[in-house]
Scaffold this active site. Sequence first.
Site, PDB file in Angstrom:
ATOM      1  N   SER A 266      35.621  64.942  48.540  1.00  0.00           N
ATOM      2  CA  SER A 266      36.109  64.086  49.219  1.00  0.00           C
ATOM      3  C   SER A 266      35.622  63.490  49.951  1.00  0.00           C
ATOM      4  O   SER A 266      36.306  64.164  51.716  1.00  0.00           O
ATOM      5  CB  SER A 266      37.857  64.144  49.199  1.00  0.00           C
TER       6      SER A 266
ATOM      7  N   ASP B  78      47.646  65.388  54.056  1.00  0.00           N
ATOM      8  CA  ASP B  78      46.499  65.294  54.409  1.00  0.00           C
ATOM      9  C   ASP B  78      46.330  63.548  53.000  1.00  0.00           C
ATOM     10  O   ASP B  78      46.089  64.175  51.806  1.00  0.00           O
ATOM     11  CB  ASP B  78      44.910  65.768  54.212  1.00  0.00           C
TER      12      ASP B  78
ATOM     13  N   LYS C 191      43.511  75.272  58.716  1.00  0.00           N
ATOM     14  CA  LYS C 191      44.025  74.807  57.062  1.00  0.00           C
ATOM     15  C   LYS C 191      42.857  75.338  56.177  1.00  0.00           C
ATOM     16  O   LYS C 191      41.789  75.160  56.648  1.00  0.00           O
ATOM     17  CB  LYS C 191      43.114  73.164  57.236  1.00  0.00           C
TER      18      LYS C 191
ATOM     19  N   HIS D 239      38.401  74.894  55.397  1.00  0.00           N
ATOM     20  CA  HIS D 239      37.727  75.029  54.773  1.00  0.00           C
ATOM     21  C   HIS D 239      37.451  73.919  54.375  1.00  0.00           C
ATOM     22  O   HIS D 239      37.644  72.802  54.518  1.00  0.00           O
ATOM     23  CB  HIS D 239      39.555  75.861  54.284  1.00  0.00           C
TER      24      HIS D 239
ATOM     25  N   ASP E 269      39.820  63.619  60.047  1.00  0.00           N
ATOM     26  CA  ASP E 269      38.933  64.257  58.713  1.00  0.00           C
ATOM     27  C   ASP E 269      37.906  63.239  58.962  1.00  0.00           C
ATOM     28  O   ASP E 269      36.798  63.172  59.856  1.00  0.00           O
ATOM     29  CB  ASP E 269      39.886  65.040  58.144  1.00  0.00           C
TER      30      ASP E 269
ATOM     31  N   GLU F 135      46.943  63.868  58.335  1.00  0.00           N
ATOM     32  CA  GLU F 135      46.190  63.756  58.418  1.00  0.00           C
ATOM     33  C   GLU F 135      45.276  62.986  57.909  1.00  0.00           C
ATOM     34  O   GLU F 135      45.597  62.577  56.597  1.00  0.00           O
ATOM     35  CB  GLU F 135      45.622  65.055  58.157  1.00  0.00           C
TER      36      GLU F 135
ATOM     37  N   HIS G 103      40.904  65.994  44.401  1.00  0.00           N
ATOM     38  CA  HIS G 103      40.262  67.082  43.786  1.00  0.00           C
ATOM     39  C   HIS G 103      41.162  67.822  42.525  1.00  0.00           C
ATOM     40  O   HIS G 103      41.047  68.956  42.325  1.00  0.00           O
ATOM     41  CB  HIS G 103      41.487  67.553  45.203  1.00  0.00           C
TER      42      HIS G 103
ATOM     43  N   LYS H  86      35.190  70.822  60.816  1.00  0.00           N
ATOM     44  CA  LYS H  86      34.250  71.507  59.118  1.00  0.00           C
ATOM     45  C   LYS H  86      33.069  71.699  59.400  1.00  0.00           C
ATOM     46  O   LYS H  86      32.050  71.225  60.046  1.00  0.00           O
ATOM     47  CB  LYS H  86      35.012  71.263  58.552  1.00  0.00           C
TER      48      LYS H  86
ATOM     49  N   GLU I 103      41.464  73.122  45.612  1.00  0.00           N
ATOM     50  CA  GLU I 103      42.140  73.611  46.406  1.00  0.00           C
ATOM     51  C   GLU I 103      43.355  74.588  46.215  1.00  0.00           C
ATOM     52  O   GLU I 103      44.070  75.245  47.034  1.00  0.00           O
ATOM     53  CB  GLU I 103      42.347  73.465  47.203  1.00  0.00           C
TER      54      GLU I 103
ATOM     55  N   GLU J 116      47.007  65.354  49.486  1.00  0.00           N
ATOM     56  CA  GLU J 116      47.209  66.951  50.089  1.00  0.00           C
ATOM     57  C   GLU J 116      48.745  66.784  50.821  1.00  0.00           C
ATOM     58  O   GLU J 116      48.948  66.305  51.654  1.00  0.00           O
ATOM     59  CB  GLU J 116      46.387  67.755  50.774  1.00  0.00           C
TER      60      GLU J 116
HETATM   61  P1  PGA Z   1      36.553  68.110  51.168  1.00  0.00           P
HETATM   62  O1  PGA Z   1      38.316  67.503  51.956  1.00  0.00           O
HETATM   63  O2  PGA Z   1      37.315  68.005  48.833  1.00  0.00           O
HETATM   64  O3  PGA Z   1      35.283  67.402  50.955  1.00  0.00           O
HETATM   65  O4  PGA Z   1      36.338  69.064  51.387  1.00  0.00           O
HETATM   66  C1  PGA Z   1      38.816  68.451  52.076  1.00  0.00           C
HETATM   67  C2  PGA Z   1      39.663  67.371  53.381  1.00  0.00           C
HETATM   68  O5  PGA Z   1      40.089  65.948  52.972  1.00  0.00           O
HETATM   69  O6  PGA Z   1      40.591  68.084  54.259  1.00  0.00           O
HETATM   70 ZN    ZN Z   2      40.793  65.911  54.639  1.00  0.00          ZN
END
Ligand code: PGA
Ligand code: ZN
Length: 402
Positions: free
Chosen positions: A42, A234, A378, A355, A302, A275, A147, A327, A198, A156
């Site tokens: 994402s 999130d 995180k 992560h 983010d 988030e 996810h 990140k 995750e 999340e």
């Molecule tokens: P990602 O996103 O799948 O791009 O790692 C994780 C997040 O939004 O924190």
């Molecule tokens: Zn995020």
Amino acid sequence: MSIIDAAFARKVLDSRGNPTVEVEIHTDNNAVGIAIAPSGASKGSHEVRDYPPKGIDESLKIFKEKVAPEIIGQDIYNQKYIDQILHTIDGSTNFANIGGNLAIATSISVAKAAANDIGLPLHRYLGGHVSIRMPVPVANVIGGGKHAINGTTIQEFLVISHAKKVSESVFMNADIHRQVGKKLKEKFPNMSIGVGDERAWVVPLNDEEALKILKSVIDDFRSRYDIDIYPGIDVAASSFFSNGKYVYKEKELEKDEQIEFLVNLVDEYEIKYLEDPLEENDFEGFSKLTRLVGSKTLVVGDDLFVTNPERLMKGIESDAANAILLKPNQIGTLTDFIKTTKLAKEAAYTTVVSHRSGESEDNALAEIAVGVGGEYIKTGAIGGERTSKLNQLIRIEEYMED
Ligand code: PGA
Ligand code: ZN
């Protein structure tokens, strides 16, 4: 001074079973550094590009033909200069030509080789002599969004345990993850409940139902232990923002309704971590929401900031948030990552080192989080690619106590 005398890049597996880049750096002092790039599902649209147009194989070819010849012969301790070489070879503003994942794996493997060369753990090498603090772990318990198929709309549902020691928080978060799993299995006795990318539980619930279950388990733990434990979310709002609306499984919200919905969730469920509540370009909406709930919860950018110092600066100027997700592969080099982290700290933003949904056994994230003095990390609750970081935090804490 130690000189880079060999450098390799190869394809290895990430936790989703996709190929990702690993870089290996050697010095003439027999030190080695190996780093693996993670990958997002994402992703923010303003992140650096993860791979060039022809994909990972093109990154590997560029490494062999252009990056390795340039960095071999350089002083391993010259991180900034080596990171600048990566930018120069790339020639774009967003690693569109060599790929941000190649850049970050190179950058972190150089730092690891340097730390090994001088005989320090990476967090000490990065942190110098600044007093070291342990970051508080933020763990994903129930998930959906990009996810997992058929999960919640909000990406999340997180738990944050503030135990005295990071090791206690890590075990508590894992325990809460397990108890939530038990509750979900009781609620859906005829379904096999799985996990997403995750390792958060995936269930056919709407967002508020998921939050209720998480909150009830947290309340139970709070009544048994004298520890501050809070839920977080999130929202990853960009992933379900379409034609000007936030499209949930069961409803569609206009921007102001989205803000109202989240303000109520924060109050009702004592959320202390929020988030990406709004889509990634809505600085103004973020400012409004931060005015409304910023004294009660972290408002974390983010996809809004993508670890980019210019986007963070824009957020600081407009009070768009009070915290930033950091990140490393969103920005491509350790030097740029540290620049954004410093800027955040100067503006008194809370820093959350994070992560990606696609990860590996590489535990550098834990070292980096401690090294830059991140207030939070995180990195999930369970699963080998997540526990590699959590277990490294436990080790670092123990070394520090010694
Ligand atoms: P990602 O996103 O799948 O791009 O790692 C994780 C997040 O939004 O924190
Ligand atoms: Zn995020």
